[in-house]
Design an enzyme around this catalytic site. Sequence first.
Site, PDB file in Angstrom:
ATOM      1  N   GLU A 158      -0.622  -5.642   8.980  1.00 28.76           N
ATOM      2  CA  GLU A 158       0.126  -4.662   9.604  1.00 28.76           C
ATOM      3  C   GLU A 158      -0.896  -5.157  11.060  1.00 28.76           C
ATOM      4  O   GLU A 158      -1.549  -5.262  11.635  1.00 28.76           O
ATOM      5  CB  GLU A 158       0.434  -3.241   9.761  1.00 28.76           C
ATOM      6  N   ASP A 211       1.299  -1.346  -0.182  1.00 24.90           N
ATOM      7  CA  ASP A 211       0.246  -0.267  -0.158  1.00 24.90           C
ATOM      8  C   ASP A 211       1.006   0.893   0.194  1.00 24.90           C
ATOM      9  O   ASP A 211       0.145   2.504   0.004  1.00 24.90           O
ATOM     10  CB  ASP A 211      -0.859  -0.429   1.167  1.00 24.90           C
ATOM     11  N   SER A 212       2.119   0.966  -0.140  1.00 23.11           N
ATOM     12  CA  SER A 212       3.263   1.990  -0.182  1.00 23.11           C
ATOM     13  C   SER A 212       2.293   2.940  -1.561  1.00 23.11           C
ATOM     14  O   SER A 212       3.062   3.842  -1.828  1.00 23.11           O
ATOM     15  CB  SER A 212       4.529   1.873  -0.592  1.00 23.11           C
ATOM     16  N   GLU A 249      10.145  -3.665  10.529  1.00 20.67           N
ATOM     17  CA  GLU A 249      10.212  -2.035   9.238  1.00 20.67           C
ATOM     18  C   GLU A 249      11.085  -1.220  10.470  1.00 20.67           C
ATOM     19  O   GLU A 249       9.693  -1.219  11.309  1.00 20.67           O
ATOM     20  CB  GLU A 249       8.588  -1.537   8.650  1.00 20.67           C
ATOM     21  N   ASP A 267      -1.086  -5.796  -0.303  1.00 19.62           N
ATOM     22  CA  ASP A 267      -1.253  -6.167   1.012  1.00 19.62           C
ATOM     23  C   ASP A 267      -2.830  -5.047   1.252  1.00 19.62           C
ATOM     24  O   ASP A 267      -3.247  -4.556   0.543  1.00 19.62           O
ATOM     25  CB  ASP A 267      -0.260  -3.959   0.948  1.00 19.62           C
ATOM     26  N   LYS A 271      -1.084  -9.412   3.207  1.00 17.51           N
ATOM     27  CA  LYS A 271       0.300  -8.925   4.585  1.00 17.51           C
ATOM     28  C   LYS A 271      -0.878  -7.913   4.876  1.00 17.51           C
ATOM     29  O   LYS A 271      -1.550  -7.415   4.924  1.00 17.51           O
ATOM     30  CB  LYS A 271       1.104  -8.181   4.206  1.00 17.51           C
TER      31      LYS A 271
HETATM   32  O1  KIV Z   1       3.232  -1.076   1.699  1.00 20.07           O
HETATM   33  C1  KIV Z   1       4.775  -1.354   1.356  1.00 20.07           C
HETATM   34  O2  KIV Z   1       5.159  -1.572   0.682  1.00 20.07           O
HETATM   35  C2  KIV Z   1       4.974  -2.684   2.490  1.00 20.07           C
HETATM   36  C3  KIV Z   1       6.942  -2.894   2.720  1.00 20.07           C
HETATM   37  C4  KIV Z   1       7.404  -1.251   2.602  1.00 20.07           C
HETATM   38  C5  KIV Z   1       7.032  -3.319   3.830  1.00 20.07           C
HETATM   39  O3  KIV Z   1       4.368  -2.082   3.200  1.00 20.07           O
END
Ligand code: KIV
Length: 285
Positions: free
Chosen positions: A115, A44-45, A182, A83, A113
């Site tokens: 958090e 989600d970056s 992280e 994510d 993924k």
């Molecule tokens: O959103 C993302 O790209 C991430 C990674 C940097 C681990 O969570």
Amino acid sequence: MRINVGYFQKQKASGIPITMLTAYDATTARLAEQAGLQTLLVGDSLGMVMQGHETTIPVTLDEMLYHTKMVVRGTEKVFVIGDMPFMTYNISSDQALQNAARFIQEAGAQSVKLEGGLRMASTIRRLVENGIPVLAHIGLTPQSVHRFGGWRVQGKTSESAMHLIEDAEAVQEAGAYAVVLELVPSELAKLISERLTIPTIGIGAGAGCDGQVQVFHDIIGLLADSPKHSRQYAQVGQIIQGAISNYKSDVENHRFPTEANAFTMDEEALQGLYGTVNAGLPDSQ
Ligand code: KIV
């Protein structure tokens, strides 16, 4: 057939670090696969590096599914992780299961993924029990940036370090196949990596992790600055800027397009056209 979740355990046992990169579209995902990567994270970056937001918080589930589908379409073998964005898994484990299922069923990802450590353990367990492999993410969890008060290294005091160890053990116990660490001090990340049987994948967590993950835009130098924990392997931003400025200058100075870039009619059609035009175009009745 795509690489499966067993890859992560195999890599930890072999001692060869896992190499993970973010990807957000089919073209770059294909390039990453051709370069030999075996795991891609649709992070989600993308809210920050693609959409121009200041944090990852505005990213929606539909947007994440859209990008995950592209990455899946662009690849054949890589293990794709979708994510889960802000508040799409935090409200209840039912909500998490419904939304995680969309990544697997609609978007074609192999894993999700999410958090959070101890507080997310029961949710992780629920997803895993229902057949969804989960990559956990602890330390600086960007969706909680407002609670942390900025992008700060986590686990710097012995008390907060102990909490992170508890988080890592809780996600392992809940069934996560690996955990992202992280912005964690290297010594702590190494200690956690040695204590866990599942692999740790670090970003800003030093070389003692079982693997590394980086943001695509950072390692190729697409943006002006990259974070301290990254390394620019190319300055693609400068290359793109140079190419665009050369294009502009070529068009303005009549150097582009040339005959090599143009299409022509055959002679007979051309003569026919000239004849018609010279005789006056027929009425379009
Ligand atoms: O959103 C993302 O790209 C991430 C990674 C940097 C681990 O969570």
